[in-house]
Design a protein around this motif. Structure first.
Motif, mmCIF file in Angstrom:
data_model
loop_
_atom_site.group_PDB
_atom_site.id
_atom_site.type_symbol
_atom_site.label_atom_id
_atom_site.label_comp_id
_atom_site.label_asym_id
_atom_site.label_seq_id
_atom_site.Cartn_x
_atom_site.Cartn_y
_atom_site.Cartn_z
ATOM 1 N N LEU A 1 -18.367 -13.520 39.044
ATOM 2 C CA LEU A 1 -17.667 -13.842 37.791
ATOM 3 C C LEU A 1 -16.410 -14.662 38.054
ATOM 4 O O LEU A 1 -16.099 -15.585 37.298
ATOM 5 N N SER A 2 -15.701 -14.361 39.123
ATOM 6 C CA SER A 2 -14.506 -15.121 39.480
ATOM 7 C C SER A 2 -14.847 -16.589 39.741
ATOM 8 O O SER A 2 -14.155 -17.495 39.268
ATOM 9 N N LEU A 3 -15.914 -16.840 40.477
ATOM 10 C CA LEU A 3 -16.335 -18.221 40.755
ATOM 11 C C LEU A 3 -16.779 -18.930 39.480
ATOM 12 O O LEU A 3 -16.437 -20.100 39.258
ATOM 13 N N LEU A 4 -17.524 -18.228 38.640
ATOM 14 C CA LEU A 4 -17.964 -18.832 37.387
ATOM 15 C C LEU A 4 -16.782 -19.167 36.484
ATOM 16 O O LEU A 4 -16.770 -20.222 35.835
ATOM 17 N N ARG A 5 -15.773 -18.305 36.448
ATOM 18 C CA ARG A 5 -14.569 -18.575 35.648
ATOM 19 C C ARG A 5 -13.869 -19.836 36.122
ATOM 20 O O ARG A 5 -13.192 -20.504 35.352
ATOM 21 N N ARG A 6 -14.021 -20.150 37.400
ATOM 22 C CA ARG A 6 -13.419 -21.372 37.954
ATOM 23 C C ARG A 6 -14.333 -22.584 37.807
ATOM 24 O O ARG A 6 -14.062 -23.648 38.349
ATOM 25 N N ALA B 1 -30.256 -20.827 37.889
ATOM 26 C CA ALA B 1 -28.892 -21.309 38.127
ATOM 27 C C ALA B 1 -28.048 -21.085 36.884
ATOM 28 O O ALA B 1 -28.562 -21.096 35.763
ATOM 29 N N VAL B 2 -26.769 -20.892 37.110
ATOM 30 C CA VAL B 2 -25.808 -20.707 36.018
ATOM 31 C C VAL B 2 -24.790 -21.839 36.087
ATOM 32 O O VAL B 2 -24.164 -22.063 37.128
ATOM 33 N N TYR B 3 -24.653 -22.525 34.959
ATOM 34 C CA TYR B 3 -23.699 -23.616 34.816
ATOM 35 C C TYR B 3 -22.654 -23.226 33.770
ATOM 36 O O TYR B 3 -22.974 -23.149 32.583
ATOM 37 N N PRO B 4 -21.403 -22.978 34.174
ATOM 38 C CA PRO B 4 -20.361 -22.729 33.185
ATOM 39 C C PRO B 4 -20.080 -24.046 32.443
ATOM 40 O O PRO B 4 -19.958 -25.105 33.060
ATOM 41 N N LEU B 5 -20.014 -23.988 31.128
ATOM 42 C CA LEU B 5 -19.793 -25.189 30.332
ATOM 43 C C LEU B 5 -18.361 -25.213 29.808
ATOM 44 O O LEU B 5 -17.852 -24.205 29.331
ATOM 45 N N GLN C 1 -16.366 -18.206 26.831
ATOM 46 C CA GLN C 1 -17.038 -19.036 27.836
ATOM 47 C C GLN C 1 -18.524 -19.146 27.512
ATOM 48 O O GLN C 1 -19.153 -18.157 27.169
ATOM 49 N N VAL C 2 -19.053 -20.356 27.639
ATOM 50 C CA VAL C 2 -20.482 -20.589 27.434
ATOM 51 C C VAL C 2 -21.104 -20.923 28.785
ATOM 52 O O VAL C 2 -20.535 -21.662 29.586
ATOM 53 N N TYR C 3 -22.301 -20.365 29.014
ATOM 54 C CA TYR C 3 -23.037 -20.615 30.251
ATOM 55 C C TYR C 3 -24.417 -21.142 29.916
ATOM 56 O O TYR C 3 -25.088 -20.624 29.026
ATOM 57 N N ARG C 4 -24.827 -22.159 30.648
ATOM 58 C CA ARG C 4 -26.211 -22.619 30.585
ATOM 59 C C ARG C 4 -26.920 -22.015 31.782
ATOM 60 O O ARG C 4 -26.472 -22.158 32.925
ATOM 61 N N ILE C 5 -28.023 -21.355 31.515
ATOM 62 C CA ILE C 5 -28.813 -20.728 32.570
ATOM 63 C C ILE C 5 -30.153 -21.453 32.608
ATOM 64 O O ILE C 5 -30.815 -21.584 31.584
#
Length: 125
Positions: A9-14, A34-38, A62-66
């Motif tokens: 989660l920390s990496l995704l927040r960044r 794969a998870v792409y933070p948008l 936060q929106v994520y594309r999976i």
């Protein structure tokens, strides 16, 4: 090396893209999620969400594309350049917030702590 859900989660927040290798539906394929933070502050991202029939979230969500897809194992073995037309059984999910992310990942057959750096899991795109 496995990461904790907190580290993921920390990496995704960044804004880091993370991926996991998963079981393929076809024995001749390899598969990934794969998870792409948008970043919804960017107009093209908001337009992308609209084009995909997704709601634009409130500013602090936060929106994520999976993405889940498979690729013919032969292309990977040949070290071929993989492009969108090479993806099989491609499915997009969109998640809003971290709880939504965990829920959508579960639908895709992945737990948060399975995600890692794309190069670690030989993510092909």
């Amino acid at each position: 090396m496995t990461m904790t859900a907190s580290a993921v989660l920390s990496l995704l927040r960044r804004g880091k893209v993370l991926a996991a290798s998963v079981a393929a539906d076809e024995p001749t394929n390899l598969a990934w999620v794969a998870v792409y933070p948008l970043n919804t502050a960017i107009e093209t991202v908001r337009q992308f969400l609209e084009n995909k029939g997704q709601a634009t979230p409130l500013p602090n969500v936060q929106v994520y594309r999976i993405r889940r897809f498979e690729v013919d194992r032969k292309l990977i073995d040949e070290d071929a350049s993989i492009a969108e037309p090479d993806l099989k059984k491609a499915v997009d999910y969109f998640a809003y917030g971290e709880e939504g992310l965990a829920s959508k990942l579960k639908e895709a057959g992945v737990q948060l702590d399975q995600l890692n750096n794309p190069s670690t899991v030989d993510y092909p795109i």
